[in-house]
Design an enzyme around this catalytic site. Structure first.
Site, PDB file in Angstrom:
ATOM      1  N   ASN A  98       0.848  -1.161   0.122  1.00  0.00           N
ATOM      2  CA  ASN A  98      -0.073   0.022   0.083  1.00  0.00           C
ATOM      3  C   ASN A  98       0.934   1.263  -0.101  1.00  0.00           C
ATOM      4  O   ASN A  98       1.583   1.394   0.819  1.00  0.00           O
ATOM      5  CB  ASN A  98      -0.973  -0.029   1.025  1.00  0.00           C
ATOM      6  CG  ASN A  98      -1.917   0.858   1.133  1.00  0.00           C
ATOM      7  OD1 ASN A  98      -1.884   2.173   1.001  1.00  0.00           O
ATOM      8  ND2 ASN A  98      -3.112   0.455   1.152  1.00  0.00           N
ATOM      9  N   HIS A 145     -13.075  -4.007  -0.653  1.00  0.00           N
ATOM     10  CA  HIS A 145     -12.394  -3.526  -1.956  1.00  0.00           C
ATOM     11  C   HIS A 145     -13.564  -3.510  -3.177  1.00  0.00           C
ATOM     12  O   HIS A 145     -14.712  -4.542  -2.765  1.00  0.00           O
ATOM     13  CB  HIS A 145     -11.243  -4.373  -2.543  1.00  0.00           C
ATOM     14  CG  HIS A 145      -9.938  -3.808  -1.600  1.00  0.00           C
ATOM     15  ND1 HIS A 145      -9.607  -4.418  -0.422  1.00  0.00           N
ATOM     16  CD2 HIS A 145      -9.069  -2.779  -2.217  1.00  0.00           C
ATOM     17  CE1 HIS A 145      -8.456  -3.695   0.034  1.00  0.00           C
ATOM     18  NE2 HIS A 145      -7.994  -2.784  -1.001  1.00  0.00           N
ATOM     19  N   HIS A 146     -13.206  -3.203  -4.122  1.00  0.00           N
ATOM     20  CA  HIS A 146     -14.131  -3.250  -5.618  1.00  0.00           C
ATOM     21  C   HIS A 146     -14.449  -4.544  -5.914  1.00  0.00           C
ATOM     22  O   HIS A 146     -13.503  -5.499  -5.410  1.00  0.00           O
ATOM     23  CB  HIS A 146     -13.411  -2.124  -6.378  1.00  0.00           C
ATOM     24  CG  HIS A 146     -11.962  -2.423  -6.566  1.00  0.00           C
ATOM     25  ND1 HIS A 146     -11.478  -3.419  -7.800  1.00  0.00           N
ATOM     26  CD2 HIS A 146     -11.103  -2.240  -6.109  1.00  0.00           C
ATOM     27  CE1 HIS A 146     -10.497  -3.636  -7.699  1.00  0.00           C
ATOM     28  NE2 HIS A 146      -9.968  -2.675  -6.551  1.00  0.00           N
ATOM     29  N   LYS A 206     -11.376  -6.904  -7.748  1.00  0.00           N
ATOM     30  CA  LYS A 206     -10.149  -7.072  -7.125  1.00  0.00           C
ATOM     31  C   LYS A 206     -10.022  -8.817  -7.299  1.00  0.00           C
ATOM     32  O   LYS A 206     -10.876  -9.347  -6.930  1.00  0.00           O
ATOM     33  CB  LYS A 206     -10.104  -6.645  -5.685  1.00  0.00           C
ATOM     34  CG  LYS A 206      -8.730  -6.977  -5.003  1.00  0.00           C
ATOM     35  CD  LYS A 206      -8.480  -6.115  -3.818  1.00  0.00           C
ATOM     36  CE  LYS A 206      -7.406  -6.365  -3.184  1.00  0.00           C
ATOM     37  NZ  LYS A 206      -6.086  -6.369  -3.905  1.00  0.00           N
TER      38      LYS A 206
END
Ligand SMILES: NC(=O)C1=CN([C@@H]2O[C@H](COP(=O)(O)OP(=O)(O)OC[C@H]3O[C@@H](n4cnc5c(N)ncnc54)[C@H](OP(=O)(O)O)[C@@H]3O)[C@@H](O)[C@H]2O)C=CC1
Ligand SMILES: O=C(O)C1=N[C@H](C(=O)O)C[C@H](O)C1
Length: 250
Positions: free
Chosen positions: A110, A142-143, A146
């Site tokens: 990250n 998360h989206h 992923k």
């Protein structure tokens, strides 16, 4: 001028990095590598082997399977790599460590300033709270595009805590087959996928009658791109070695 090659230039992060670099006076994108992307504002090559452009540094946001070839390319051409791709296998991680003896590599799950501070904060919290019996759980969101779970960041947070606590914890990812009470020595790690959530991480310290949560919420991919470009400028021209985001941000 720092000449950047973007590995994974056709992806979500690759595009954000390319846009960001356009506004940087002291760096430029000289090439991209991505198997299915046509030329952008710069030449794009379908693989590392096909890329014959010299660069000062590679920024990688691709996929775990693509990383061994990237490391071979970086070693052969002596181009440092900012390695942002997550979910590397044990073999690829070992290869990265080996490669870093010959070329500079910075790996971080990250690139945001906030998560890199959070890595410190959770260590401090764990040292105090675990001694008072607090349980630790991590939830990441998360989206829906992923492909890896849990996120690299969730694993990095758990590893940071474990490192501060003399490696006392093991990780539990799915309790559906567990028919016993939670152990004190576990960190539960949970993944949520949906919509276009950019990236959220909650580290939950749950004690008797009190709960502390430390949360990081990214609301745009730019926070990762800004960190990656900062890391690229830091890494260009550095001698071989394995570098961290901590060194970039200090
Ligand atoms: N460290 C950090 O701060 C962050 C890390 N990440 C990580 O970065 C990675 C990429 O994320 P994201 O951009 O969202 O993913 P995307 O799937 O949107 O992009 C990945 C790109 O890599 C391409 N690719 C696949 N194989 C290769 C190859 N052999 N060589 C070069 N490129 C290749 C893909 O092409 P194709 O679609 O044709 O397969 C795609 O264009 C993930 O591992 C993610 O977890 C993401 C955000 C922040
Ligand atoms: O795939 C993503 O999007 C992200 N991946 C990284 C991870 O796996 O931790 C970082 C960030 O949360 C976004």
């Amino acid at each position: 001028m720092v000449n950047v090659i973007i590995h994974g230039c056709g992806g979500k992060m690759g595009h954000v990095v390319a846009e960001l670099v356009k506004n940087e006076p002291d760096c430029q994108v000289v090439a991209g590598i991505d198997p299915t992307t046509p030329a952008l504002d710069f030449p794009v090559f379908p693989s590392c082997e096909a890329c014959d452009v010299a660069g000062d540094v590679i920024i990688d946001f691709s996929t775990a399977k693509a990383v061994p070839a990237l490391l071979a390319f970086s070693k052969a051409k002596k181009i440092p790599v900012v390695l942002c791709t997550t979910a590397l296998s044990e073999e690829t991680t070992a290869l990265m460590q080996e490669t870093s003896k010959e070329v500079a590599i910075l790996k971080s799950a990250n690139m945001s300033v906030g998560v890199n501070l959070l890595l410190d904060l959770v260590q401090r919290a764990a040292v105090i709270l675990a001694e008072s019996g607090f349980d630790i759980e991590i939830v990441e969101k998360h989206h829906n595009q992923k492909i890896d779970a849990p996120s690299g960041t969730a694993m990095a947070l758990a590893d940071a805590i474990n490192q501060a606590m003399e490696e006392r914890y093991h990780y539990v990812y799915d309790r559906s087959q567990v028919h016993e009470k939670r152990e004190k020595t576990e960190i539960g790690i949970h993944a949520v996928r949906g919509g276009n959530i950019v990236g959220e991480h909650d580290v939950i310290f749950a004690g008797r009658d009190e709960v502390i949560e430390l949360t990081h919420r990214a609301t745009s991919r730019e926070v990762f791109a800004v960190g990656a470009v900062k890391a690229a400028k830091f890494l260009a021209g550095k001698p071989a070695g394995l570098y961290t985001m901590k060194e970039v941000l200090q």
